[in-house]
Scaffold this motif. Structure first.
Motif, PDB file in Angstrom:
ATOM      1  N   UNK A  17       9.721  -7.892  13.011  1.00  0.00           N
ATOM      2  CA  UNK A  17       8.854  -7.133  12.108  1.00  0.00           C
ATOM      3  C   UNK A  17       7.446  -7.723  12.067  1.00  0.00           C
ATOM      4  N   UNK A  18       7.367  -9.041  12.040  1.00  0.00           N
ATOM      5  CA  UNK A  18       6.039  -9.674  12.044  1.00  0.00           C
ATOM      6  C   UNK A  18       5.310  -9.378  13.356  1.00  0.00           C
ATOM      7  N   UNK A  19       6.056  -9.341  14.454  1.00  0.00           N
ATOM      8  CA  UNK A  19       5.454  -9.006  15.750  1.00  0.00           C
ATOM      9  C   UNK A  19       4.928  -7.574  15.738  1.00  0.00           C
ATOM     10  N   UNK A  20       5.734  -6.639  15.246  1.00  0.00           N
ATOM     11  CA  UNK A  20       5.283  -5.248  15.146  1.00  0.00           C
ATOM     12  C   UNK A  20       4.029  -5.149  14.282  1.00  0.00           C
ATOM     13  N   UNK A  21       4.005  -5.926  13.207  1.00  0.00           N
ATOM     14  CA  UNK A  21       2.829  -5.946  12.333  1.00  0.00           C
ATOM     15  C   UNK A  21       1.610  -6.450  13.103  1.00  0.00           C
ATOM     16  N   UNK A  22       1.791  -7.510  13.881  1.00  0.00           N
ATOM     17  CA  UNK A  22       0.662  -8.068  14.641  1.00  0.00           C
ATOM     18  C   UNK A  22       0.158  -7.093  15.700  1.00  0.00           C
ATOM     19  N   UNK A  23       1.036  -6.212  16.179  1.00  0.00           N
ATOM     20  CA  UNK A  23       0.661  -5.211  17.185  1.00  0.00           C
ATOM     21  C   UNK A  23       0.124  -3.932  16.551  1.00  0.00           C
ATOM     22  N   UNK A  24       0.107  -3.892  15.211  1.00  0.00           N
ATOM     23  CA  UNK A  24      -0.434  -2.727  14.508  1.00  0.00           C
ATOM     24  C   UNK A  24       0.539  -1.564  14.409  1.00  0.00           C
ATOM     25  N   UNK A  25       1.810  -1.813  14.678  1.00  0.00           N
ATOM     26  CA  UNK A  25       2.805  -0.741  14.608  1.00  0.00           C
ATOM     27  C   UNK A  25       3.439  -0.631  13.223  1.00  0.00           C
ATOM     28  N   UNK A  26       3.448  -1.702  12.495  1.00  0.00           N
ATOM     29  CA  UNK A  26       4.038  -1.724  11.162  1.00  0.00           C
ATOM     30  C   UNK A  26       2.946  -2.102  10.173  1.00  0.00           C
ATOM     31  N   UNK A  27       2.765  -1.299   9.115  1.00  0.00           N
ATOM     32  CA  UNK A  27       1.692  -1.605   8.167  1.00  0.00           C
ATOM     33  C   UNK A  27       1.927  -2.938   7.459  1.00  0.00           C
ATOM     34  N   UNK A  30       0.751  -5.917   1.166  1.00  0.00           N
ATOM     35  CA  UNK A  30       1.136  -7.156   0.485  1.00  0.00           C
ATOM     36  C   UNK A  30       1.071  -6.971  -1.025  1.00  0.00           C
ATOM     37  N   UNK A  31       1.953  -7.686  -1.692  1.00  0.00           N
ATOM     38  CA  UNK A  31       1.930  -7.697  -3.153  1.00  0.00           C
ATOM     39  C   UNK A  31       0.831  -8.659  -3.608  1.00  0.00           C
ATOM     40  N   UNK A  32       0.613  -8.735  -4.892  1.00  0.00           N
ATOM     41  CA  UNK A  32      -0.427  -9.609  -5.449  1.00  0.00           C
ATOM     42  C   UNK A  32      -0.171 -11.077  -5.099  1.00  0.00           C
ATOM     43  N   UNK A  33       1.097 -11.458  -4.992  1.00  0.00           N
ATOM     44  CA  UNK A  33       1.406 -12.848  -4.652  1.00  0.00           C
ATOM     45  C   UNK A  33       1.539 -13.081  -3.145  1.00  0.00           C
ATOM     46  N   UNK A  34       1.159 -12.082  -2.322  1.00  0.00           N
ATOM     47  CA  UNK A  34       1.101 -12.261  -0.875  1.00  0.00           C
ATOM     48  C   UNK A  34       2.333 -11.890  -0.089  1.00  0.00           C
ATOM     49  N   UNK A  35       3.379 -11.446  -0.772  1.00  0.00           N
ATOM     50  CA  UNK A  35       4.601 -11.064  -0.067  1.00  0.00           C
ATOM     51  C   UNK A  35       4.430  -9.701   0.590  1.00  0.00           C
ATOM     52  N   UNK A  36       4.989  -9.572   1.793  1.00  0.00           N
ATOM     53  CA  UNK A  36       4.978  -8.270   2.468  1.00  0.00           C
ATOM     54  C   UNK A  36       5.886  -7.314   1.704  1.00  0.00           C
ATOM     55  N   UNK A  37       5.480  -6.056   1.649  1.00  0.00           N
ATOM     56  CA  UNK A  37       6.295  -5.050   0.974  1.00  0.00           C
ATOM     57  C   UNK A  37       6.370  -3.795   1.839  1.00  0.00           C
ATOM     58  N   UNK A  38       7.531  -3.181   1.817  1.00  0.00           N
ATOM     59  CA  UNK A  38       7.797  -2.019   2.667  1.00  0.00           C
ATOM     60  C   UNK A  38       8.510  -0.949   1.874  1.00  0.00           C
ATOM     61  N   UNK A  39       8.530   0.267   2.443  1.00  0.00           N
ATOM     62  CA  UNK A  39       9.236   1.367   1.788  1.00  0.00           C
ATOM     63  C   UNK A  39      10.078   2.119   2.829  1.00  0.00           C
ATOM     64  N   UNK A  40      10.665   3.226   2.391  1.00  0.00           N
ATOM     65  CA  UNK A  40      11.561   4.000   3.263  1.00  0.00           C
ATOM     66  C   UNK A  40      10.842   4.554   4.492  1.00  0.00           C
ATOM     67  N   UNK A  41       9.557   4.856   4.357  1.00  0.00           N
ATOM     68  CA  UNK A  41       8.825   5.374   5.517  1.00  0.00           C
ATOM     69  C   UNK A  41       8.720   4.304   6.611  1.00  0.00           C
ATOM     70  N   UNK A  42       8.647   3.046   6.212  1.00  0.00           N
ATOM     71  CA  UNK A  42       8.619   1.961   7.191  1.00  0.00           C
ATOM     72  C   UNK A  42       9.965   1.830   7.897  1.00  0.00           C
ATOM     73  N   UNK A  43      11.033   2.030   7.153  1.00  0.00           N
ATOM     74  CA  UNK A  43      12.362   2.002   7.750  1.00  0.00           C
ATOM     75  C   UNK A  43      12.511   3.133   8.762  1.00  0.00           C
TER      76      UNK A  43
END
Length: 142
Positions: A17-27, A30-43
């Motif tokens: 997932x981090x690789x896909x993010x680095x390639x611009x495929x996965x948005x 981030x939350x206020x505390x810096x955690x990645x957050x995803x939803x059903x559209x990402x799935x």
């Protein structure tokens, strides 16, 4: 959902997932505390990528489908760029199929030649005093 949950639901790893993010495929939301957050559209997006990769598409070839999903098309393949990738992939597959047909025909010719040679050796062996044909394992022709 957090990255671990998304990875588990998508049947992949957080590293992927981090690789896909680095390639611009996965948005990369981030939350206020810096955690990645995803939803059903990402799935759904990850499932599309996975399906295409299972069909032999490389990661970069999935990009038009991802962009089509992000544009709101539910299947991700109703956009012109996605259709173009489908056409290109079909052309590649047709070329591979033709190449395999050519290889198969050559292997068939080699098999026929080898079987004919083996029958010839067996016939010579049947002649009194003829050579006994030996195979790679040292046994005679049966």
């Amino acid at each position: 959902m957090r990255i671990g949950e998304l990875a588990a639901r998508a049947g992949t790893t957080t590293r992927t997932l981090r690789y896909y993010e680095s390639r611009g495929l996965l948005p990369a939301r981030r939350t206020a505390n810096g955690h990645r957050t995803y939803d059903e559209s990402d799935l759904r997006l990850l499932r599309q990528i996975r399906t295409l990769q299972d069909f032999g598409f490389d990661l970069e070839e999935t990009r038009p489908f991802v962009e089509c999903l992000r544009a709101g098309h539910p299947e991700g393949d109703a956009c012109p760029a996605s259709l173009q990738v489908y056409r290109r992939k079909l052309d590649e597959l047709d070329a591979l199929i033709e190449e395999l047909r050519t290889v198969r025909a050559e292997v068939g010719r080699q098999l026929a030649r080898a079987q004919s040679a083996m029958r010839g050796l067996a016939a010579e062996a049947a002649v009194p005093g003829g050579p006994e044909p030996l195979c790679e394992r040292g046994g005679g022709v049966r």
